[in-house]
Every structure is written in structure tokens, then in C-alpha cells.
Motif scaffolding. Structure first.
Motif, PDB file in Angstrom:
ATOM      1  N   ASP A  17       0.812  -1.218   0.000  1.00  0.00           N
ATOM      2  CA  ASP A  17       0.000   0.000   0.000  1.00  0.00           C
ATOM      3  C   ASP A  17       0.847   1.270   0.000  1.00  0.00           C
ATOM      4  O   ASP A  17       0.424   2.307   0.474  1.00  0.00           O
ATOM      5  CB  ASP A  17      -0.947   0.024   1.210  1.00  0.00           C
ATOM      6  CG  ASP A  17      -1.918  -1.129   1.198  1.00  0.00           C
ATOM      7  OD1 ASP A  17      -2.347  -1.528   0.097  1.00  0.00           O
ATOM      8  OD2 ASP A  17      -2.232  -1.636   2.275  1.00  0.00           O
ATOM      9  N   PHE A  19       3.373   1.872   1.801  1.00  0.00           N
ATOM     10  CA  PHE A  19       3.931   2.112   3.125  1.00  0.00           C
ATOM     11  C   PHE A  19       5.456   2.080   3.035  1.00  0.00           C
ATOM     12  O   PHE A  19       6.032   1.163   2.462  1.00  0.00           O
ATOM     13  CB  PHE A  19       3.428   1.034   4.086  1.00  0.00           C
ATOM     14  CG  PHE A  19       3.898   1.201   5.497  1.00  0.00           C
ATOM     15  CD1 PHE A  19       3.341   2.168   6.303  1.00  0.00           C
ATOM     16  CD2 PHE A  19       4.886   0.397   6.013  1.00  0.00           C
ATOM     17  CE1 PHE A  19       3.762   2.333   7.619  1.00  0.00           C
ATOM     18  CE2 PHE A  19       5.310   0.554   7.315  1.00  0.00           C
ATOM     19  CZ  PHE A  19       4.745   1.522   8.118  1.00  0.00           C
ATOM     20  N   THR A  77       1.700   8.687   6.758  1.00  0.00           N
ATOM     21  CA  THR A  77       0.734   8.007   5.895  1.00  0.00           C
ATOM     22  C   THR A  77      -0.561   7.909   6.674  1.00  0.00           C
ATOM     23  O   THR A  77      -0.556   7.685   7.876  1.00  0.00           O
ATOM     24  CB  THR A  77       1.248   6.627   5.438  1.00  0.00           C
ATOM     25  OG1 THR A  77       0.246   6.002   4.641  1.00  0.00           O
ATOM     26  CG2 THR A  77       1.587   5.731   6.605  1.00  0.00           C
ATOM     27  N   GLN A  80      -3.183   3.338   6.204  1.00  0.00           N
ATOM     28  CA  GLN A  80      -2.702   1.972   6.387  1.00  0.00           C
ATOM     29  C   GLN A  80      -3.738   1.116   7.116  1.00  0.00           C
ATOM     30  O   GLN A  80      -4.333   1.537   8.088  1.00  0.00           O
ATOM     31  CB  GLN A  80      -1.385   1.970   7.158  1.00  0.00           C
ATOM     32  CG  GLN A  80      -0.272   2.670   6.426  1.00  0.00           C
ATOM     33  CD  GLN A  80      -0.049   2.126   5.032  1.00  0.00           C
ATOM     34  OE1 GLN A  80       0.138   0.936   4.850  1.00  0.00           O
ATOM     35  NE2 GLN A  80      -0.085   3.000   4.047  1.00  0.00           N
TER      36      GLN A  80
END
Length: 102
Positions: A17, A19, A77, A80
Motif C-alpha cells: 500500500d 507504506f 501516511t 494503512q
């Protein structure tokens, strides 16, 4: 705002994703076999000591949550998805009353 964050270094790698990751388990020599029978999470509390394998944890109720992360290195971010056993459930298993940390 992040005046003291490191600058000019290589960007961390991109993981699931998008990350950011600095190291993967594989890059430090952790294999799938390492998370099997040899790995343990040890809980210690009023009810005693419990050694849980990955299989034990996977058999427990699993929960999912979207949690933001703000890193001290200056990146963040907000999207998540995390899945696993709640820390609250582990505390109850170790003998602490439900809600003791609330």
C-alpha cells in the motif's frame, strides 16, 4: 516543522500500500520458517506466563483498523490497514481486567 529530520538520504523502500519500509524481514534473514514453531510471544501478568506461537495468535479473534502513522523521520501516511489481535485481548489473557488501561 521537521527541522531536525535527516535530509538527503536514500528514500526508504516502498512496501504494501505504498507504506515506506527501511528493511524487510527477508533483508535481515527472517524466513517464513522463523515465524513458525521457533517464534513466541511471551505474555506475563497476574494470570502467569503464556507463550503464544503465531498459530495461537492467528486462532484468536482478529480485528482490522485504519491507523495513521507519523514517523519521526518526517514522513506520514494516513491510510494503512492493520489486522491482528488487539493488545487489550492479550492483556486480558495475561490476567489484567478488561478496560484496565482505558
Amino acid at each position: 516543522l521537521a527541522l531536525l529530520t535527516p535530509r538527503g538520504g536514500a528514500e526508504p523502500g516502498s512496501g504494501p500500500d505504498g507504506f515506506q519500509i527501511n528493511k524487510t524481514a527477508a533483508s535481515v534473514g527472517v524466513t517464513a520458517a522463523d515465524t513458525g514453531d521457533r517464534w513466541r510471544l511471551v505474555l506475563v501478568g497476574p494470570a502467569g506466563e503464556f507463550r503464544l506461537t503465531r498459530a495461537h495468535l492467528l486462532a484468536m479473534d482478529q480485528y482490522e483498523a485504519a491507523l495513521p502513522i507519523a514517523c519521526v523521520e518526517g514522513w506520514s501516511t494516513s491510510d494503512q490497514r492493520w489486522r491482528g489481535v488487539r493488545l487489550r485481548d492479550l492483556a486480558v489473557r495475561a490476567g489484567y481486567p478488561d478496560g484496565a488501561a482505558d
